[in-house]
Design an enzyme around this catalytic site. Sequence first.
Site, PDB file in Angstrom:
ATOM      1  N   TYR A  29     -59.319   3.390 -25.788  1.00  0.00           N
ATOM      2  CA  TYR A  29     -58.237   3.969 -25.869  1.00  0.00           C
ATOM      3  C   TYR A  29     -57.535   5.024 -25.061  1.00  0.00           C
ATOM      4  CZ  TYR A  29     -53.442   4.401 -27.646  1.00  0.00           C
ATOM      5  OH  TYR A  29     -52.071   4.055 -27.263  1.00  0.00           O
ATOM      6  N   LYS A  87     -54.111  -0.373 -28.998  1.00  0.00           N
ATOM      7  CA  LYS A  87     -53.726   0.411 -30.683  1.00  0.00           C
ATOM      8  C   LYS A  87     -54.556  -0.517 -32.232  1.00  0.00           C
ATOM      9  CE  LYS A  87     -50.574   3.660 -31.248  1.00  0.00           C
ATOM     10  NZ  LYS A  87     -51.006   4.801 -30.373  1.00  0.00           N
TER      11      LYS A  87
END
Length: 563
Positions: free
Chosen positions: A104, A178
């Site tokens: 991420y 996510k």
Amino acid sequence: MSNISTDRKTVHTKLRGRELLNNPILNKGTAFSKEEREELGLIGLLPSQIEDIGKQEVRCYKQFLSKPDNFSKHLYLMDLYDINRTLFYKVVTSHIKEMLPIIYTPTIGTGVKKYSEEFKAPLDSLYLSIDDKENMDKAFDNLNLKEDDIEVMVITDSQGILGIGDWGVNGVDISVGKLAVYTAAAGVDPSKVLPVVLDVGTDNRELLDSELYLGNRHERIQDKEYYDFIDKFVKSALKKFPKVLVHWEDFGRENAHKVLEKYKDKILTFNDDIQGTGAMIVSAVMSMSKASNTPLKEQKIVIFGAGTAGIGIANQISSAMEREGLSKEEAKNRFWCIDRYGLLIEDMETLTDFQKPYARKRSEFADFKDKNVELLDVVKIVKPTMLIGCSGVTGAFKEEVIREMAKGVKNPAIMPISNPTSLSEAVPKDLIEWTDGKGLVVTGSPFEPVEYKGTIYKIGQANNALLFPGLGFGAMIAKPRYVSEKMLEASSKAVAEFVDLSEKGAPLLPEVEKLHQVSQAVATKVIEAALEEKINTVEIKDVRKTVEKATWHPEYYNIIPLD
């Protein structure tokens, strides 16, 4: 998961041979047993050696370490994600501190930019085009899923990706990343998630001019046609998955607020950039207030970057101040918010609707009638106790600003939370030195500890990964009618409870190594808040046991052939 029936430990499937190996949820690679290989048509399709997931994880980690740079590591892990989802999560959770920044932020920013160039095959994502909106129901039907098969969707229209702006259909990588954090942190079942990108065009000329760009080749659709498309999406999504959690991600600031305001009390939904970031910063503010022995309601807060995230932060903190006894007006009066045109002042023509509650009176800054009120001006006049940066302006917190702030405050609280790292308003080393070790520092990206005058300062990271997975997981379990302010407050408090301020230099937020424990605690507190408000639609007697039972672990299913 077509042709698959499953419980928590065992899967019955009609899939055979290469079709089974090509299913990332069920593929076990070299971990298929001798019996499974015989019964599932895998003889001759795998090396003879049979390994457990621990041995596979060791090999994968060595391969990961062999990659020359972070983006190569990102590509390697996402290839593993697309081949063997369980092994991917085993590797990531075993090395969460090292790999979270790879799967991420900040590395995913590069992944977004290069998505069309690096495209090999679509992941398990849904691509919805505004140019083909009449086929939206058909797109959902083509997933070949039942209404309970998906528990959370992360949806982006890619207009405000991290700190890098508009990246069109490439932003689907954000939704994928996510959701990967949801599973790695909280234990959300990876077979129950759906990344969604709403392709409404792009204003990014680099993409429009690229022969490899995969999205709609026109400028962004705006206004009524855009909002009609959002409404159509919500209707189609809930028709297919009526109990799903709708998580909005990286929308442009104006659209983000309008969409959230329309749906936040009507469906199970939240916006992580607005509510998640705000709740995360509330956790940091709670810790900083405790460390400085200054009640939250007495803080004077300057927010540099009054966009979606900045105003979301202000809203969450002001709500927390109200819970400490301030009126709504008194709470709003504790903020000074700055955007690209300077301090928000009530007579400015550039104010958006969501900025107006935080605009200051012109009379407070009468000497600036013909010019903008900039950050240094505000610090000199206001003498703030807290400075929060979410502007994406690299180095905006200059030495003069910080030293000026430190003059009148014993422990100035400074939060440069823009990410990726390259966009941080300041680096912790400078902030610690400029405040002579007295500054309370929290960042948005990971930074190494700072040594100053014999003390090691560990830098707390206001990483939404500490909060949104638990918040979302709790919502998925209790299935409340909506995500309430009390649920957000509970998530903030749960994160802050993990902070130990007894040692000088201790981080002001939990460290990433505690990500799973924090997420489980957040989920528990969020469910308890929903039960207290009686907005849950699922009956829950023992919250902790329910959370534990719902948690997915990276362990292979027992796979049984189904005729």
